[in-house]
Design a protein around this motif. Structure first.
Motif, mmCIF file in Angstrom:
data_model
loop_
_atom_site.group_PDB
_atom_site.id
_atom_site.type_symbol
_atom_site.label_atom_id
_atom_site.label_comp_id
_atom_site.label_asym_id
_atom_site.label_seq_id
_atom_site.Cartn_x
_atom_site.Cartn_y
_atom_site.Cartn_z
ATOM 1 N N ARG A 60 42.462 -34.663 -3.846
ATOM 2 C CA ARG A 60 42.439 -34.552 -4.559
ATOM 3 C C ARG A 60 43.722 -33.738 -4.020
ATOM 4 N NH1 ARG A 60 39.589 -29.847 -3.610
ATOM 5 N NH2 ARG A 60 37.727 -30.117 -2.550
ATOM 6 N N LYS A 98 40.041 -41.838 -1.996
ATOM 7 C CA LYS A 98 40.023 -40.914 -2.836
ATOM 8 C C LYS A 98 40.291 -39.314 -2.478
ATOM 9 C CE LYS A 98 37.748 -39.050 -6.777
ATOM 10 N NZ LYS A 98 36.220 -38.988 -7.919
ATOM 11 N N LEU A 139 34.562 -44.881 -7.863
ATOM 12 C CA LEU A 139 34.833 -44.154 -8.346
ATOM 13 C C LEU A 139 35.521 -43.149 -8.256
ATOM 14 C CD1 LEU A 139 36.677 -44.459 -3.832
ATOM 15 C CD2 LEU A 139 34.161 -43.595 -5.122
ATOM 16 N N ILE A 185 43.835 -42.129 -6.157
ATOM 17 C CA ILE A 185 42.680 -42.593 -5.639
ATOM 18 C C ILE A 185 43.877 -44.313 -5.334
ATOM 19 C CG2 ILE A 185 40.702 -44.293 -5.638
ATOM 20 C CD1 ILE A 185 39.870 -42.354 -7.779
ATOM 21 N N CYS A 206 43.346 -36.310 -9.258
ATOM 22 C CA CYS A 206 43.084 -37.259 -8.067
ATOM 23 C C CYS A 206 44.090 -38.199 -7.240
ATOM 24 C CB CYS A 206 41.832 -37.824 -8.292
ATOM 25 S SG CYS A 206 40.058 -36.367 -8.012
#
Length: 242
Positions: free
Chosen positions: A240, A238, A38, A141, A139
């Motif tokens: 953003r 994930k 990812l 994660i 991002c």
């Protein structure tokens, strides 16, 4: 609760430093490959926060990929293990992710948190801080225990409960250590995340078959492959910042 987590991981730090990379298939062949898939394809010069760095495996990977990494962990012993791994190539220091983070606004392109957030009771302040320090378009994660796994493994009566669980881990270096963490339903995980971020992808990983036939991993695959191919153990998100 924070003191219990700290005490446990001060004891576990040597095991993480010496054994996890080679002897913990749940990390090496299950969570880490799924997380790394990812990551951005080009990480050169990205500003990355390793939020809960433990002994520094992810920190080292991001450095190798040319990132500008900052690594933090609640445990001073884990911080020292991470420093031994990466030397003076990056800043590594103790930090409580449940408190206000010691960073300026909008300085990171990426925050990665591996198997850490289930040790925090209230995610809302942490995610607000993650949002504050991420650049627009950046991002987040993270991986955590899958709520379905904890619900089944601990035979809990109420899936929708947000509750504290305990488990004893028996490791080579530390011996038995009581580890405490929080279980919460999937809707809470997703709703708290989406209150601050746009969710791009949800991953319920399965064992990575790339390592299946390697001599060092064969025993783990024989024991866990079928089970983890049909029952999720971790959950990866994930997201953003708009």
């Amino acid at each position: 609760m924070k003191e219990k987590v700290l005490q446990a991981y001060e004891k576990l730090a040597k095991d993480y430093e010496i054994h996890v990379d080679t002897e913990s298939g749940h990390n090496a062949y299950y969570e880490r490959p799924a997380m790394m898939k990812l990551m951005p394809s080009d990480m050169r010069e990205l500003a990355v926060l390793d939020a809960g760095c433990a002994a520094g495996w992810y920190t080292e990977q991001f450095i190798k990929r040319g990132s500008q990494v900052t690594a933090v962990d609640l445990s001073p012993a884990m911080v020292e293990a991470c420093k031994r791994r990466v030397g003076d190539e990056t800043a590594v220091f103790t930090c409580d992710l449940a408190e206000t983070l010691p960073f300026h606004n909008e300085i990171f392109n990426l925050i990665v948190s591996s198997l850490t957030l289930h040790y925090i009771d209230d995610w809302e302040p942490t995610f607000r801080e993650f949002h504050r320090i991420l650049k627009p378009g950046g991002c987040l994660i993270f991986s955590v225990h899958h709520p379905f796994m904890d619900f089944k493994h601990f035979d809990r009566p109420d899936y929708f409960a947000h509750e504290l669980l305990k488990e004893t881990w028996n490791k080579k270096e530390s011996g038995p250590v009581e580890v405490t963490f929080y279980r919460r339903p999937l809707q809470e995980i997703l709703n708290v995340t989406s209150a601050q971020f746009v969710i791009d992808r949800i991953v319920e990983p399965q064992p990575d078959i790339e390592f299946k036939d390697k001599p060092e991993s064969m025993d783990w695959y024989k024991r866990w492959f079928d089970r983890l191919s049909t029952n999720p153990h971790f959950l990866i998100v994930k997201a953003r910042k708009q």
